[in-house]
Design a protein around this motif. Structure first.
Motif, PDB file in Angstrom:
ATOM      1  N   ASP A 142      -3.477  -1.891  -3.860  1.00 53.23           N
ATOM      2  CA  ASP A 142      -3.334  -3.319  -3.643  1.00 53.23           C
ATOM      3  C   ASP A 142      -3.456  -4.075  -4.970  1.00 53.23           C
ATOM      4  OD1 ASP A 142      -3.112  -5.074  -1.143  1.00 53.23           O
ATOM      5  OD2 ASP A 142      -4.651  -6.144  -2.278  1.00 53.23           O
ATOM      6  N   SER A 194     -12.177  -5.521   0.907  1.00 53.31           N
ATOM      7  CA  SER A 194     -11.865  -4.204   1.462  1.00 53.31           C
ATOM      8  C   SER A 194     -13.084  -3.489   2.045  1.00 53.31           C
ATOM      9  CB  SER A 194     -11.241  -3.318   0.381  1.00 53.31           C
ATOM     10  OG  SER A 194     -12.074  -3.259  -0.771  1.00 53.31           O
ATOM     11  N   TYR A 205      -7.807   3.775  -0.732  1.00 53.88           N
ATOM     12  CA  TYR A 205      -7.137   2.653  -1.389  1.00 53.88           C
ATOM     13  C   TYR A 205      -7.599   2.529  -2.834  1.00 53.88           C
ATOM     14  CZ  TYR A 205     -11.608   0.303  -0.520  1.00 53.88           C
ATOM     15  OH  TYR A 205     -12.947  -0.020  -0.503  1.00 53.88           O
ATOM     16  N   PHE A 212      -7.386  -5.864   4.992  1.00 56.78           N
ATOM     17  CA  PHE A 212      -7.569  -4.427   4.799  1.00 56.78           C
ATOM     18  C   PHE A 212      -7.838  -3.688   6.114  1.00 56.78           C
ATOM     19  CE2 PHE A 212      -7.778  -5.524   0.382  1.00 56.78           C
ATOM     20  CZ  PHE A 212      -7.362  -4.380  -0.272  1.00 56.78           C
ATOM     21  N   THR A 218      -4.212  -1.662   6.854  1.00 60.42           N
ATOM     22  CA  THR A 218      -4.320  -0.206   6.694  1.00 60.42           C
ATOM     23  C   THR A 218      -4.136   0.528   8.018  1.00 60.42           C
ATOM     24  OG1 THR A 218      -6.765  -0.266   6.836  1.00 60.42           O
ATOM     25  CG2 THR A 218      -5.771  -0.391   4.631  1.00 60.42           C
ATOM     26  N   SER A 246     -11.125  -0.830   5.355  1.00 60.14           N
ATOM     27  CA  SER A 246      -9.974   0.055   5.220  1.00 60.14           C
ATOM     28  C   SER A 246     -10.175   1.360   5.980  1.00 60.14           C
ATOM     29  CB  SER A 246      -9.699   0.357   3.746  1.00 60.14           C
ATOM     30  OG  SER A 246      -8.518   1.113   3.615  1.00 60.14           O
TER      31      SER A 246
END
Length: 471
Positions: A91, A112, A120, A74, A78, A116
């Motif tokens: 995802d 995550s 998301y 992530f 990203t 990120s």
């Protein structure tokens, strides 16, 4: 800090026009001519398009597969997405049969968390359907805001679900306001063809494609569509690659079934011959469904234009050529499936689609952002440039020419499947909720700045409530 983006050409799914954009408190506060505010930073977008941030509905970040784990997590995934003009990813959260769904969701939150750089959300895999799973689904929707469920019709003895599971998932999705997604390939037939190939000593990467012919994708797509019609439910077919699958979707839509389809840039510009590259280089292009013979590309482009296919995902699932893909030397079934795609999704569609006259500028925005936001419960918070929407904005130079290469890529894998491809158009600066993530092609974002998005039920418009977000 407030910002005013000036002198650019705003492009949405419906309109193209010159105007300024005032950004305040992460939102688009005002759109108009000659906007001024002494407290605002002025961003000059002269000569550039201003697009709503791209939404990638199909990523596999840090995903376990075939005894290894996809290379981009992530963080790197990203960052690469942002460089490519994507400001939201959805995802796929994989589940384990017999275990609580929440366990898997918690694993994906852990993957995550604090990583990120853009917003998301998650889809949830459904590998079995029974009373226990049925009881868990309402809380998945209410508490987690996960309103899309993935069913695999392929990967026998790994992910594949039977038709009963698919049909019961469709029934529940109809009741609960969720969208069912399918990986549509006939896993039983593939398993038989794979075993025949191995018995015959056919082990090179090209046999990955030859044991997964277009007919098995077309058959599974048609079967899933008919089950959707029977359940009066809604279906989204991921990574459509071939004429057979497009025809099945088009036929279902003509019948009035609520069936949608997604394709990916790799299927629009690469073909089956790449799997025949010598010295095992073909393994770089092993993913499922496989690349097809070149004539299928025209069918996919036409389907995007006519609306039989509505969206473009990346199916990002990157593995290094050395150390991961080469696990399959001598046995193509052991090659990890997937490739590094996330960064080049938007630019390839613009260059090959808009610049070559295959789709319009507004259709490009719809395919990469707006339709995805509407389909997956993020609109109008995401997917458009309008007052009150999140200030997810891409400043895009439509004329810059560049060559795609692993040397300039921001993905973590050691190769780029589009190596050497010349494209026109590139994101110059990218804002996520009003803050620069990419500025003048340089990453200036912050790890963990991305919010987890709770999405509305299928068919509902997302409210503007702050409850949409959960850090």
């Amino acid at each position: 800090m407030k910002k005013i983006i000036k002198n650019g050409t705003i492009v949405t799914a419906a309109d193209t026009y010159k105007a300024d954009i005032l950004i305040e408190n992460e939102k688009i506060a005002l759109i108009g001519q000659n906007l001024t505010d002494p407290a605002a930073e002025v961003v000059d977008a002269e000569g550039n398009y201003i697009f709503p941030g791209g939404i990638d509905p199909h990523t596999h970040l840090e995903m376990p597969f075939g005894g290894t784990v996809s290379k981009d997590d992530f963080e790197t995934g990203t960052i690469a997405a942002a460089h490519g003009g994507t400001t939201t990813v959805i995802d796929f959260c994989l589940t384990d049969k017999g275990k609580p769904l929440q366990n898997s969701i918690d694993q994906w939150h852990a993957k995550s968390k604090d990583k990120s750089v853009i917003d998301y959300s998650f889809h949830l895999m459904i590998g079995e359907m029974n009373d226990d799973v049925l009881e868990q689904l309402p809380s998945v929707i209410e508490d987690e805001g996960i309103t899309s469920f993935k069913v695999f019709m392929a990967y026998k003895n790994v992910f594949q679900a039977d038709d009963g599971t698919l049909f019961r998932t469709l029934e529940q999705a109809k009741k609960l306001g969720a969208l069912v997604m399918v990986h549509a390939e006939n896993g039983d037939v593939i398993d038989h063809l794979v075993n025949k190939a191995l018995e015959a000593g056919q082990t090179d990467p090209i046999y990955h494609a030859l044991t997964r012919p277009p007919e098995v994708e077309g058959e599974a797509t048609g079967r899933a569509a008919e089950l959707t019609g029977l359940a009066d439910s809604q279906l989204y077919v991921v990574h459509v690659t071939c004429e057979e699958a497009v025809e099945a979707i088009a036929k279902a839509r003509k019948k009035g079934y609520n069936v949608m389809g997604e394709t990916c840039p790799q299927y629009l510009v690469l073909d089956q011959s790449y799997l025949e590259k010598p010295d095992f280089e073909g393994a770089k292009y092993v993913w499922s469904p496989p690349l097809r013979e070149k004539h299928h590309q025209d069918v996919l482009w036409k389907a995007l234009k006519t609306g039989d296919l509505q969206t473009l995902g990346s199916d990002q699932c990157s593995f290094d050529f050395k150390g991961q893909k080469d696990l399959g030397k001598g046995d193509f079934t052991k090659i990890p499936n997937g490739g590094p795609i996330i960064e080049d999704r938007v630019s390839i569609l613009f260059s090959e689609g808009v610049k070559k006259g295959r789709i319009s500028l507004n259709e490009f925005v719809n395919i990469t952002s707006t339709k995805i936001a509407k389909t997956f419960g993020l609109f109008p918070q995401k997917g458009t440039i309008s007052v009150g929407a999140d200030a997810d904005i891409v400043i895009f130079d439509p004329n810059v020419e560049r060559t795609i290469s692993v040397e300039t890529s921001h993905m973590a894998a050691d190769y780029n499947p589009f190596e050497g491809m010349k494209v026109t158009g590139q994101p110059i600066s990218v804002l996520s909720r009003g803050d620069f993530v990419i500025q003048n092609k340089e990453f200036v974002g912050k790890l963990g700045k991305g919010n987890y998005l709770k999405r509305s039920r299928y068919g509902e418009l997302t409210s503007s409530k702050e409850e949409l977000y959960q850090k």
